[in-house]
Design a protein around this motif. Structure first.
Motif, PDB file in Angstrom:
ATOM      1  N   LEU A 110       0.824  -1.208   0.000  1.00 53.25           N
ATOM      2  CA  LEU A 110       0.000   0.000   0.000  1.00 53.25           C
ATOM      3  C   LEU A 110       0.855   1.255   0.000  1.00 53.25           C
ATOM      4  O   LEU A 110       0.375   2.349  -0.309  1.00 53.25           O
ATOM      5  N   ASP A 154      -4.469   7.336  -2.159  1.00 58.32           N
ATOM      6  CA  ASP A 154      -3.594   6.337  -2.757  1.00 58.32           C
ATOM      7  C   ASP A 154      -2.137   6.667  -2.448  1.00 58.32           C
ATOM      8  O   ASP A 154      -1.665   7.771  -2.725  1.00 58.32           O
ATOM      9  N   THR A 169       0.358   4.118  -3.117  1.00 56.61           N
ATOM     10  CA  THR A 169       1.137   3.037  -3.712  1.00 56.61           C
ATOM     11  C   THR A 169       2.364   3.551  -4.467  1.00 56.61           C
ATOM     12  O   THR A 169       3.258   2.766  -4.796  1.00 56.61           O
ATOM     13  N   GLU A 204      -9.339  -1.256  -2.149  1.00 58.04           N
ATOM     14  CA  GLU A 204      -8.890   0.058  -1.700  1.00 58.04           C
ATOM     15  C   GLU A 204      -9.392   1.203  -2.579  1.00 58.04           C
ATOM     16  O   GLU A 204      -9.874   2.216  -2.090  1.00 58.04           O
ATOM     17  N   SER A 205      -9.258   1.079  -3.883  1.00 60.00           N
ATOM     18  CA  SER A 205      -9.639   2.185  -4.761  1.00 60.00           C
ATOM     19  C   SER A 205     -11.139   2.457  -4.690  1.00 60.00           C
ATOM     20  O   SER A 205     -11.570   3.614  -4.742  1.00 60.00           O
ATOM     21  N   SER A 215     -12.556   6.006  -3.440  1.00 62.80           N
ATOM     22  CA  SER A 215     -13.371   6.750  -4.412  1.00 62.80           C
ATOM     23  C   SER A 215     -14.718   7.127  -3.812  1.00 62.80           C
ATOM     24  O   SER A 215     -15.184   8.261  -3.971  1.00 62.80           O
TER      25      SER A 215
END
Length: 444
Positions: free
Chosen positions: A87, A221, A223, A317-318, A322
Motif C-alpha cells: 500500500l 492512494d 502506492t 482500496e480504490s 473513491s
C-alpha cells in the motif's frame, strides 16, 4: 490465529457487493442507532469482522501467554508488515509499526542529531502534537524551528513556492534547513497537501523530508510513495484503514535506516554502536521495533484482516477511497446549498482530493456583534454542543474570519447524513445568534 484461517472458519466470509451507506453501517459497524458518525477522521472505527479477529488473538494470548507473545506474535507481525508494504509501494523491511503517528514522529525526530544553526521547517497547518514535539526538541537540542504561514484557499504551486522562499530565507540568515515536516492530508482544514511535490523540492535542496501521513493510508492512494521517496513517512492505520486503535506504520527507506538507532521508548531491540555494526542495517531496523514493550499490540496483527474486509466487503482500496472522496464532495456541496454558504476549495480543486470536506457555517461575528477575540470561544461552544445534545461530533473551527466545520466521508454515510448535519448546524447557528454562547456555564 492466521487471517486466512479466520476467514475459512466462516466468520470472515465476505460479499464484495455489500452496499455502502446505512446498510454497510448497520451490518458491519457498532454505532449506536441514534448516533451520526460524521467525524471518522479523528479516531476511525473498525468493523465487526476485525473486532472478532482481534478478540480471537487476545484470547489466544491469554490462553498461552508465553507461546503467543514470544513465538506467535513475531510471525504474525511479519505477515502484517508484508501485507501493508504494498500500500506504500515499499519493501516489507522498510515498514514497522508503532502505536500512533505522534509516537512515530517522536521516534524519527528523537533519533536525528542536530548541530547549532540547524532548522526544522514546518507549516502553520501542522498538527498540534507535532508542533509541541518540535518545540520540545528545540528546548533540549541545538535546533530551531521555522514556521511557514499559509492560509487556504491556496493552489499547490503557491504552497511549493512559499516553501522554497522560506528555505532560501533561512539560508540567507546563515542557518541550515535540515528537516521539513509536512502532511499528506491536513487535519484542519481537511485538505490534501502537495506532499509529493514538496518531497521532490526537499531532495533538490538537500533537506530531509518527514511526512506526517496521519490521514494517509486508507485515505488517499499511496502506492507510489516508494517511488516518490520521502526520507520518512508515518501514517495511522486506525484512522482510515479500519484497524483497531492504536496502530501506525513508519516507512523508512533502506538508505535512511542507519539513522534510526532506537525506539521511543528505548527497549530490547536497541544495540550499542559496536554490536550494531555486526548486523545488517535492515535487520537491525526491523528487530528494533519487534518488541518495544509489553502492551496489547494485537492492532498491528489486524492489518491483514482489515485489508481482507475492505477487499471482500467493499471492493478494494480504490473503491473505498473513491466512494469516501465522492460522498465528502457531494455531501459538502449539499450542505453548502442548504445553509446558503460554500465549501472550501481552490481553483484546481486539488485540496478536495481527499475524504474531508470543509463547509462554512451561516453565521458571522458581525451577525453576533462580537469581536475577533470571541471567534475561538464561539466555535468551541458549537463544537461541544454536538456530542452533548445532538448525538454526533462535528469539528468546528474559527478560520479565516469565519466559522467552518469539517466532515469526514466514509462508506457508512449517505447524502442524507450530510443533510442532517446541515440542519443541525443551522440550529446551532440559530442558538448562537440568540446569544446562548454568552452564558458563563457554557463558556467553560
Amino acid at each position: 490465529m492466521h487471517p486466512a484461517d479466520f476467514e475459512t472458519a466462516g466468520t470472515g466470509g465476505g460479499d464484495a457487493n455489500s452496499s455502502f451507506g446505512h446498510a454497510m453501517r448497520n451490518k458491519h459497524f457498532f454505532f449506536a442507532p441514534s448516533y451520526r458518525p460524521l467525524n471518522h477522521g479523528s479516531f476511525g472505527v473498525f468493523p465487526r469482522m476485525v473486532q472478532e479477529y482481534q478478540q480471537r488473538l487476545q484470547l489466544e494470548s491469554e490462553a498461552r501467554p508465553d507461546t503467543f507473545i514470544r513465538y506467535t506474535y513475531p510471525a504474525l507481525l511479519k505477515e502484517a508488515r508484508a501485507s501493508i508494504a504494498p500500500l506504500l509501494g515499499a519493501s516489507t523491511d522498510e515498514v514497522v509499526f508503532v502505536q500512533n503517528a505522534t509516537s512515530g514522529v517522536n521516534t524519527v525526530l528523537g533519533n536525528l542529531i542536530f548541530k547549532p544553526g540547524d532548522v526544522i521547517l514546518h507549516f502553520s497547518t501542522i498538527y498540534g502534537a507535532c508542533l509541541k514535539t518540535i518545540q520540545y526538541l528545540g528546548s533540549n537540542n541545538p535546533v530551531e524551528s521555522y514556521q511557514i504561514d499559509i492560509e487556504y484557499p491556496m493552489e499547490d504551486e503557491e504552497i511549493v513556492q512559499v516553501f522554497l522562499d522560506s528555505a532560501q530565507r533561512v539560508r540567507s540568515q546563515g542557518k541550515t534547513p535540515v528537516v521539513a515536516m509536512f502532511d499528506s492530508v491536513l487535519t484542519f482544514p481537511g485538505a490534501r497537501f502537495p506532499w509529493e511535490k514538496l518531497v521532490d523540492i526537499c531532495r533538490k535542496l538537500g533537506v530531509m523530508s518527514l511526512v506526517d501521513g496521519a490521514h494517509g493510508i486508507g485515505h488517499i492512494d499511496l502506492t507510489h510513495l516508494g517511488r516518490v521517496g520521502p526520507d520518512f513517512f508515518i501514517s495511522n492505520c486506525y484512522k482510515w484503514l479500519m484497524v483497531p486503535r492504536g496502530c501506525a506504520v513508519i516507512y523508512v527507506p533502506f538508505r535512511n535506516q542507519h539513522l534510526i538507532q532506537t525506539t521511543c521508548p528505548t527497549s530490547w531491540g536497541f544495540q550499542t554502536t559496536i554490536d550494531r555494526a555486526k548486523l545488517n542495517k535492515s535487520e537491525y531496523f526491523v528487530k528494533l521495533f519487534e518488541k518495544i514493550s509489553t502492551t496489547d499490540n494485537t492492532p498491528y496483527l489486524c492489518v491483514p484482516i482489515a485489508l481482507q474486509f475492505r477487499k471482500s466487503h467493499c471492493g478494494g482500496e480504490s473503491t473505498v477511497m473513491s466512494y469516501c472522496t465522492k460522498i465528502a464532495k457531494d455531501g459538502g456541496r449539499k450542505m453548502a446549498e442548504i445553509m446558503g454558504t460554500e465549501t472550501l476549495t481552490n481553483v484546481t480543486g486539488s485540496l478536495q482530493q481527499c475524504c474531508f470536506v470543509n463547509v462554512r457555517l451561516p453565521v458571522t461575528l458581525a451577525d453576533l456583534d462580537a469581536p475577533d477575540s470571541k471567534g475561538l470561544h464561539i466555535a468551541k461552544w458549537m463544537q461541544e454542543k454536538t456530542p452533548a445534545e445532538y448525538e454526533t461530533y462535528i469539528p468546528i473551527k474559527f478560520y479565516k474570519g469565519g466559522f467552518w466545520c469539517r466532515i469526514s466521508g466514509q462508506i457508512y454515510l449517505t447524502i442524507d447524513d450530510f443533510e442532517w448535519a446541515a440542519e443541525t448546524l443551522m440550529d446551532l447557528c440559530k442558538r448562537v445568534k440568540g446569544g446562548e454562547w454568552k452564558t458563563v456555564s457554557n463558556m467553560g
